[in-house]
Design a protein around this motif. Structure first.
Motif, PDB file in Angstrom:
ATOM      1  N   ILE A 206      -0.944  54.521  -0.542  1.00  0.00           N
ATOM      2  CA  ILE A 206      -1.642  53.670  -1.505  1.00  0.00           C
ATOM      3  C   ILE A 206      -1.356  52.205  -1.213  1.00  0.00           C
ATOM      4  O   ILE A 206      -2.259  51.354  -1.256  1.00  0.00           O
ATOM      5  CB  ILE A 206      -1.228  54.039  -2.947  1.00  0.00           C
TER       6      ILE A 206
ATOM      7  N   SER B 173       4.455  58.728   2.396  1.00  0.00           N
ATOM      8  CA  SER B 173       4.330  59.363   1.099  1.00  0.00           C
ATOM      9  C   SER B 173       3.066  58.847   0.448  1.00  0.00           C
ATOM     10  O   SER B 173       2.388  57.946   0.959  1.00  0.00           O
ATOM     11  CB  SER B 173       5.548  59.045   0.221  1.00  0.00           C
ATOM     12  N   ARG B 174       2.722  59.391  -0.705  1.00  0.00           N
ATOM     13  CA  ARG B 174       1.527  58.927  -1.397  1.00  0.00           C
ATOM     14  C   ARG B 174       1.631  57.458  -1.768  1.00  0.00           C
ATOM     15  O   ARG B 174       0.664  56.701  -1.671  1.00  0.00           O
ATOM     16  CB  ARG B 174       1.301  59.780  -2.655  1.00  0.00           C
TER      17      ARG B 174
END
Length: 208
Positions: free
Chosen positions: A179, A174-175
């Motif tokens: 990150i 996922s984002r």
């Protein structure tokens, strides 16, 4: 939706079809009787429970819950006692003890009622507290509590159509994950490249 307490014409039709196709499956039969009760068709629910009352304490419990709905406390007591003393799953046993405590309280057996509730709380206090909130109602200034049914485990009814929790690569990306990975790589790289100057270029006091 049906497995988790809802009801609908489409859901009832599906459950009836599965129960007819698998007559030996107790979970489908139990859910079908539950749906009849949720729809207010008590006689139909009782007819669906009756064939398995002697062999399955869950059916005996739900049949007794129907008698409790009819304010037939002597008729409800044997089935609830049987279920409360049977080797059931934790949630089912807690439900049986909850309903047994209601019958005992309504027949003025207050000490046994407290003991049954205590045993139920020891198994699943959060569930019984939820029953207190959902199934309590006021009638002419008196607080009354409706008996909840024992229902089949949703996973046993629905099977693989309910997603089960677990770590999978496709669901892990996922984002936020990306990150986190970038920061884990970037921060050590900056520290290594900048050395002692990683977080400041010049001391505002001494000029170093």
């Amino acid at each position: 939706g049906v497995a988790h307490g809802g009801t609908s014409a489409e859901g009832e039709a599906l459950v009836r079809a599965r129960a007819a196709a698998e007559p030996d499956n107790a979970d489908w039969a139990l859910l079908s009787a539950n749906l009849s009760r949720r729809g207010g068709r008590f006689d139909e629910a009782a007819a669906g429970l009756a064939p398995r009352v002697a062999s399955d304490p869950r059916f005996a419990h739900n049949a007794a819950a129907l008698e409790l709905n009819r304010i037939n406390y002597p008729g409800a007591l044997p089935g609830l006692t049987q279920a409360a003393e049977a080797s059931l799953a934790g949630r089912d046993k807690a439900t049986a003890l909850y309903n047994l405590s209601l019958v005992q309280a309504n027949t003025l057996a207050f000490e046994p009622s407290k003991e049954s509730r205590k045993k139920g709380d020891a198994i699943d206090a959060a569930l019984l507290a939820r029953f207190d909130r959902l199934f309590a109602f006021d009638r002419d200034g008196s607080k009354l509590q409706a008996p909840p049914d024992i229902a089949p485990d949703p996973l046993r009814v629905v099977g693989d159509s309910i997603p089960r929790g677990g770590f999978k690569l496709e669901s892990a990306v996922s984002r936020l994950t990306l990150i986190s990975v970038v920061l884990l790589l970037l921060i050590p790289a900056i520290v290594r490249f900048r050395g002692v100057q990683s977080f400041s270029k010049q001391c505002p006091k001494c000029g170093t």
